[in-house]
Design an enzyme around this catalytic site. Structure first.
Site: not given
Ligand SMILES: *[C@@H]1O[C@H](CO)[C@@H](O)[C@H](O)[C@H]1NC(C)=O
Ligand SMILES: *[C@@H]1O[C@H](CO)[C@@H](O)[C@H](O)[C@H]1NC(C)=O
Ligand SMILES: *[C@@H]1O[C@H](CO)[C@@H](O)[C@H](O)[C@H]1NC(C)=O
Length: 372
Positions: A336, A44, A339
């Site tokens: 968040d 990610s 991330h």
């Protein structure tokens, strides 16, 4: 500790990373023409959109929010492209893209290990089950298919191999999701580290055998410093910097072993240049001296719910109802809870490319590539 405490939020780590608009701002060096293109791999932290394309068919249907609400900008890989005067990488799954200057094979939620490993350790969760096909092996398969069908199509093997020597291979952070799974099970972490690094090294060998001459491999960041890990680990589980100690020590060991294995690969493939991008120390350099980088909030998430020191609630992640976004994300390291902000990605990229946090240095690799 109750393993489920860490498992659930960490599982979400991979679920909520999505594409961001490409609005990279400048780093000061440019190396135009040095590499013909970039092929990127990872999870990610590197992915720039593959799951969005896949989303139509899979678990991402769960998210009712516009996906780009969940991220605030460019990634390290975007700044790398910019520094090399290449356009942002199109995700492999976006079929309409022009791949002549690079491809991003990274997949959010991707594990280093294939799923049969998951069966071995008996981890079972409905969210996890559906991801069965997405791991590092998937990226290898995509890459090989891409070579066959696009990059090497109509060319003989040796010509194709030679051309891969002009490509920069960027291997982003890889393995965080494996740790997320392991922490939820009784599997010993060192066994996982060995297997996960084995899988990464096998993958790098595949690239080297295909003709890769320039490879940058990112280590893992201190995952224990993310609100995600800090909020789910017991308060006594803290290291010297105040981060979740268990998670961080597992990551530290992972990085050490990874570097040893890279050294072996360098010996085995002396005509290739392999760089280790020290994500751990780049992150900590910023975390220990946030003001220097204009950060006011080293730990707190910019987007989330609950306020407090971390502004993180795993039941109420950025983008869901009742969450809000801070006024100035550039003052936050963390976006968040899971991330990082664009500002953080930009500083990390700068440390990698210009401040010696790659070993050997990025400049050295550029000089080598340019025949200097
Ligand atoms: C793809 O991009 C390259 C480089 O920008 C360009 O030369 C080429 O014409 C493009 N191909 C197509 C099919 O648009
Ligand atoms: C492969 O292609 C290159 C360039 O197109 C050519 O010079 C070379 O002779 C070819 N090799 C073989 C084995 O066909
Ligand atoms: C670049 O590095 C490779 C691997 O270390 C080496 O074999 C090659 O000679 C170097 N080339 C230049 C121009 O420094």
């Amino acid at each position: 500790m109750n393993p489920n405490h860490l498992f659930f939020p960490l599982a979400l780590l991979s679920l909520f990373l999505f594409l961001s608009p490409n609005k990279a701002s400048s780093l000061h060096k440019s190396h135009k023409g040095c590499f013909s293109k970039i092929y990127a791999f990872g999870d990610s932290y590197t992915d720039t959109g593959n799951p969005q394309v896949l989303a139509r068919h899979t678990v991402f249907a769960k998210s009712n929010e516009p996906v780009n609400r969940l991220c605030d900008g460019s990634r390290v890989i975007d700044f790398v492209c910019e520094a090399l005067s290449l356009p942002p990488l199109p995700p492999y799954k976006s079929t309409s893209s022009n791949f002549s200057l690079g491809v991003n094979f990274a997949i959010a939620r991707s594990t280093a290990l294939p799923m049969d490993y998951e069966d071995d350790i008996g981890v079972s969760h409905p969210l996890m089950r559906k991801e069965a096909s997405l791991n590092l092996q998937t990226q290898v398969e995509w890459f090989e298919k891409f070579l066959q069908e696009v990059d090497c199509k109509g060319r003989n093997v040796s010509a194709c191999k030679a051309e891969l020597g002009n490509v920069l291979f960027w291997i982003g952070a890889m393995g965080v999701n494996d740790y997320a799974r392991a922490i939820s099970s009784s599997v010993p972490l060192h066994g996982l580290t060995e297997m996960s690094i084995g899988s990464i090294c096998k993958f790098i060998q595949t690239l080297l055998k295909s003709g890769a001459k320039y490879i940058v491999v990112q280590g893992l960041p201190p995952v224990g410093c993310l609100p995600l890990a800090m909020s789910s680990s017991p308060l006594h589980d803290r290291d010297k910097i105040g981060c979740a100690a268990t998670a961080n020590s597992a990551i530290m060991i992972h990085n050490e072993i990874l570097q040893r294995k890279l050294a072996n690969l360098k010996t085995k493939y002396p005509s290739s240049t392999i760089l280790y991008a020290d994500y751990w120390n780049a992150y900590l350099a910023i975390l220990m001296n946030p003001k220097k980088y204009h950060f006011e909030e080293p730990f707190k998430a910019c987007c989330g719910a609950g306020g407090g020191e971390l502004n993180f609630n795993s039941d109420s992640l950025c983008g869901s109802k009742g969450t809000s976004t801070c006024n100035d994300p550039s003052k936050y390291i963390n976006w968040d809870g899971i991330h990082l902000t664009e500002a953080m990605h930009q500083h990390v990229a700068d440390l990698f490319l210009n401040q010696g946090f790659c070993r050997p240095s990025f400049d050295r690799m550029i000089e080598n590539k340019s025949g200097m």
